[in-house]
Design a protein around this motif. Structure first.
Motif, PDB file in Angstrom:
ATOM      1  N   ALA A  52       0.792  -1.261   0.007  1.00 65.89           N
ATOM      2  CA  ALA A  52       0.085  -0.062   0.295  1.00 65.89           C
ATOM      3  C   ALA A  52       0.533   1.063  -0.254  1.00 65.89           C
ATOM      4  CB  ALA A  52      -0.867  -0.148   1.167  1.00 65.89           C
ATOM      5  N   LEU A  53       1.668   1.240   0.881  1.00 67.80           N
ATOM      6  CA  LEU A  53       3.012   2.110   0.594  1.00 67.80           C
ATOM      7  C   LEU A  53       3.489   2.414  -0.787  1.00 67.80           C
ATOM      8  CD1 LEU A  53       4.628   1.972   4.322  1.00 67.80           C
ATOM      9  CD2 LEU A  53       2.777   3.015   4.098  1.00 67.80           C
ATOM     10  N   ILE A  54       3.768   1.395  -0.773  1.00 66.37           N
ATOM     11  CA  ILE A  54       4.693   1.518  -2.419  1.00 66.37           C
ATOM     12  C   ILE A  54       3.504   2.493  -3.804  1.00 66.37           C
ATOM     13  CG2 ILE A  54       5.587   0.730  -4.637  1.00 66.37           C
ATOM     14  CD1 ILE A  54       6.976  -1.352  -2.112  1.00 66.37           C
ATOM     15  N   ALA A  55       2.858   1.566  -3.749  1.00 63.17           N
ATOM     16  CA  ALA A  55       1.134   2.178  -4.115  1.00 63.17           C
ATOM     17  C   ALA A  55       0.730   4.068  -4.089  1.00 63.17           C
ATOM     18  CB  ALA A  55       0.556   1.234  -3.945  1.00 63.17           C
ATOM     19  N   GLY A  56       1.040   4.218  -3.572  1.00 62.88           N
ATOM     20  CA  GLY A  56       0.910   5.184  -2.888  1.00 62.88           C
ATOM     21  C   GLY A  56       1.764   6.269  -3.363  1.00 62.88           C
ATOM     22  N   TRP A  57       3.048   5.777  -2.856  1.00 63.54           N
ATOM     23  CA  TRP A  57       4.196   6.712  -3.355  1.00 63.54           C
ATOM     24  C   TRP A  57       4.058   6.968  -4.972  1.00 63.54           C
ATOM     25  CZ3 TRP A  57       7.531   3.268  -0.273  1.00 63.54           C
ATOM     26  CH2 TRP A  57       7.156   3.945   1.420  1.00 63.54           C
ATOM     27  N   MET A  58       3.113   5.748  -5.236  1.00 58.55           N
ATOM     28  CA  MET A  58       3.782   5.907  -7.012  1.00 58.55           C
ATOM     29  C   MET A  58       2.440   6.713  -7.665  1.00 58.55           C
ATOM     30  SD  MET A  58       5.679   3.828  -8.222  1.00 58.55           S
ATOM     31  CE  MET A  58       6.739   4.911  -6.613  1.00 58.55           C
ATOM     32  N   ARG A  59       1.521   7.099  -6.993  1.00 52.82           N
ATOM     33  CA  ARG A  59       0.173   7.029  -7.402  1.00 52.82           C
ATOM     34  C   ARG A  59       0.166   8.920  -6.830  1.00 52.82           C
ATOM     35  NH1 ARG A  59      -5.379   6.463  -6.508  1.00 52.82           N
ATOM     36  NH2 ARG A  59      -6.863   8.022  -6.439  1.00 52.82           N
ATOM     37  N   ALA A  80       3.744  -4.075  -4.777  1.00 53.85           N
ATOM     38  CA  ALA A  80       5.890  -4.029  -5.593  1.00 53.85           C
ATOM     39  C   ALA A  80       5.438  -4.776  -7.236  1.00 53.85           C
ATOM     40  CB  ALA A  80       6.026  -4.935  -4.457  1.00 53.85           C
ATOM     41  N   LEU A  81       5.506  -5.462  -7.268  1.00 48.83           N
ATOM     42  CA  LEU A  81       5.735  -6.262  -9.255  1.00 48.83           C
ATOM     43  C   LEU A  81       5.072  -5.213  -9.678  1.00 48.83           C
ATOM     44  CD1 LEU A  81       4.469 -10.265  -7.992  1.00 48.83           C
ATOM     45  CD2 LEU A  81       6.348  -8.795  -8.075  1.00 48.83           C
ATOM     46  N   ALA A  82       3.739  -4.855  -9.124  1.00 48.05           N
ATOM     47  CA  ALA A  82       3.160  -3.381 -10.348  1.00 48.05           C
ATOM     48  C   ALA A  82       4.140  -2.361 -10.592  1.00 48.05           C
ATOM     49  CB  ALA A  82       1.459  -3.297  -9.832  1.00 48.05           C
ATOM     50  N   ALA A  83       4.748  -1.920  -9.667  1.00 46.08           N
ATOM     51  CA  ALA A  83       5.053  -0.426  -9.673  1.00 46.08           C
ATOM     52  C   ALA A  83       6.689  -0.441 -10.124  1.00 46.08           C
ATOM     53  CB  ALA A  83       5.294  -0.395  -8.114  1.00 46.08           C
ATOM     54  N   GLY A  84       6.934  -1.664 -10.622  1.00 41.39           N
ATOM     55  CA  GLY A  84       8.623  -1.784 -11.050  1.00 41.39           C
ATOM     56  C   GLY A  84       9.683  -1.244 -10.031  1.00 41.39           C
ATOM     57  N   VAL A  85       9.975  -1.470  -9.158  1.00 43.25           N
ATOM     58  CA  VAL A  85      10.785  -1.008  -8.327  1.00 43.25           C
ATOM     59  C   VAL A  85      11.637  -2.363  -8.035  1.00 43.25           C
ATOM     60  CG1 VAL A  85       9.248   0.557  -6.743  1.00 43.25           C
ATOM     61  CG2 VAL A  85       8.911  -2.426  -6.118  1.00 43.25           C
ATOM     62  N   ALA A  86      12.327  -2.307  -7.480  1.00 41.25           N
ATOM     63  CA  ALA A  86      13.679  -3.167  -7.853  1.00 41.25           C
ATOM     64  C   ALA A  86      13.780  -4.451  -6.787  1.00 41.25           C
ATOM     65  CB  ALA A  86      15.170  -2.471  -7.540  1.00 41.25           C
ATOM     66  N   MET A 104       2.647   3.908  12.573  1.00 43.50           N
ATOM     67  CA  MET A 104       1.691   3.662  12.727  1.00 43.50           C
ATOM     68  C   MET A 104       0.992   3.823  11.510  1.00 43.50           C
ATOM     69  SD  MET A 104      -0.860   0.536  13.243  1.00 43.50           S
ATOM     70  CE  MET A 104       0.264  -0.053  14.419  1.00 43.50           C
ATOM     71  N   PRO A 105       0.365   2.967  10.095  1.00 34.43           N
ATOM     72  CA  PRO A 105       0.066   3.970   8.819  1.00 34.43           C
ATOM     73  C   PRO A 105      -1.508   3.272   8.420  1.00 34.43           C
ATOM     74  CG  PRO A 105       1.864   1.656   8.530  1.00 34.43           C
ATOM     75  CD  PRO A 105       1.306   2.688   9.877  1.00 34.43           C
ATOM     76  N   THR A 106      -2.119   3.651   7.924  1.00 33.15           N
ATOM     77  CA  THR A 106      -3.323   1.940   6.908  1.00 33.15           C
ATOM     78  C   THR A 106      -3.289   2.693   5.768  1.00 33.15           C
ATOM     79  OG1 THR A 106      -4.590   4.920   6.985  1.00 33.15           O
ATOM     80  CG2 THR A 106      -5.180   3.329   9.141  1.00 33.15           C
ATOM     81  N   THR A 107      -4.104   1.300   5.475  1.00 39.04           N
ATOM     82  CA  THR A 107      -4.277   1.147   3.979  1.00 39.04           C
ATOM     83  C   THR A 107      -4.520   1.961   3.107  1.00 39.04           C
ATOM     84  OG1 THR A 107      -5.842  -0.374   4.427  1.00 39.04           O
ATOM     85  CG2 THR A 107      -3.669  -1.613   4.971  1.00 39.04           C
ATOM     86  N   ALA A 108      -5.493   2.605   3.203  1.00 35.95           N
ATOM     87  CA  ALA A 108      -5.925   3.521   2.493  1.00 35.95           C
ATOM     88  C   ALA A 108      -3.978   4.719   2.381  1.00 35.95           C
ATOM     89  CB  ALA A 108      -6.846   4.345   3.341  1.00 35.95           C
ATOM     90  N   ALA A 109      -3.421   4.026   2.185  1.00 37.94           N
ATOM     91  CA  ALA A 109      -1.819   5.175   1.474  1.00 37.94           C
ATOM     92  C   ALA A 109      -2.168   4.244   0.077  1.00 37.94           C
ATOM     93  CB  ALA A 109      -1.118   4.593   2.471  1.00 37.94           C
ATOM     94  N   ALA A 110      -2.778   3.457   0.222  1.00 35.43           N
ATOM     95  CA  ALA A 110      -2.600   3.353  -1.459  1.00 35.43           C
ATOM     96  C   ALA A 110      -3.126   4.347  -1.877  1.00 35.43           C
ATOM     97  CB  ALA A 110      -3.258   1.456  -1.633  1.00 35.43           C
ATOM     98  N   ILE A 111      -4.375   4.987  -1.814  1.00 33.28           N
ATOM     99  CA  ILE A 111      -4.973   6.517  -2.922  1.00 33.28           C
ATOM    100  C   ILE A 111      -4.959   7.337  -2.280  1.00 33.28           C
ATOM    101  CG2 ILE A 111      -6.297   4.066  -3.566  1.00 33.28           C
ATOM    102  CD1 ILE A 111      -8.466   5.972  -1.327  1.00 33.28           C
TER     103      ILE A 111
END
Length: 261
Positions: free
Chosen positions: A15-22, A42-48, A113-120
């Motif tokens: 979720a963090l990775i998706a949010g950073w990419m977004r 992570a796989l979709a983001a193209g990170v190393a 302490m985060p929440t998964t809505a970080a992805a959006i």
């Protein structure tokens, strides 16, 4: 603060990775993932993936995003290969920042302490750090992902876990129950599902947009002697939402403390 090493790319790390990419907060090339089975985000983001020892030596910020039961194992694997000035940001529930710092060889540490809505971009992150640079690193990581709240005392992280970190599941459980209640009153399952979800999502959006006091928002939709008032007498009565949620939050706080023991 880059490169950033994300240790654990499951649901929360992903979720963090998706949010950073977004948010375009970081480029995919800024992020390394250490996880034997990274999740789809992570796989979709193209990170190393699967960084080498040379990659780890250049890491500036570590995000420890593994389950609290295995964090020591993960830390022991990577800590010896990191630069001494790398900052560690831990989201492992219940794990004290002093324990993280000690296991990572005394490196500067923040706890979040985060929440998964970080992805959006609508997440919430509670942050504690005794070190100013570690706190700044945590802010840089989480401000692009939603709302950030600083905690003055690390012991309050257990309470933040109870009322924020775990709370999305409380809401989902409430909406599930509301869907079931609608079906029990005769609504078709699809109608109950759509009405419950859309109504709660709309009310949450209005709450966020208006900034009004919650009691005032409640009064605005509660006519004296009407249907809403009849329902609220149940929800706010003995055994209703107030004592129920206090008991639920207390149970979550207790478990958070147990995980860090």
């Amino acid at each position: 603060m880059t490169p950033i090493l994300v240790v654990g790319a499951g649901r929360m790390g992903g979720a963090l990775i998706a949010g950073w990419m977004r948010a375009k907060a970081f480029a995919p090339t800024d992020i390394l993932v250490h996880d034997p089975a990274p999740g789809p985000a992570a796989l979709a983001a193209g990170v190393a993936l699967h960084p080498t020892s040379a990659d780890l030596a250049g890491v500036r910020t570590v995000v420890l995003a593994v389950k609290p039961q295995i964090w020591r194992e993960a830390a022991a694997e990577i800590a010896p290969r990191l630069a001494s000035d790398a900052v560690v940001v831990s989201i492992a529930a219940g794990v004290a920042s002093a324990d993280v710092a000690a296991t990572f060889g005394g490196r500067r540490t923040a706890r979040v302490m985060p929440t998964t809505a970080a992805a959006i971009g609508q997440g919430t992150a509670s942050i504690y750090a005794a070190d100013a640079e570690a706190r700044a690193s945590a802010h840089a990581l989480f401000e692009p992902l939603g709302t950030v709240v600083d905690l003055a005392d690390e012991d309050l992280m257990h309470a933040a876990t109870a009322v924020s970190g775990s709370a999305p599941a409380y809401l989902y459980a409430f909406v599930e129950a509301l869907e079931a209640a609608g079906a029990a009153l005769g609504l078709a399952p699809d109608a109950a599902r759509n009405l419950a979800r859309a109504t709660v999502a709309g009310a949450a959006a209005l709450m966020a947009d208006s900034g009004s006091d919650l009691a005032e928002l409640r009064r605005q939709v509660t006519s004296p002697g009407g249907t809403t008032e009849a329902a609220l007498k149940v929800l706010t009565g003995p055994g209703g939402l107030d004592p129920l949620l206090k008991a639920a939050a207390k149970a979550a706080e207790k478990r958070s403390r147990e995980l860090g023991a």
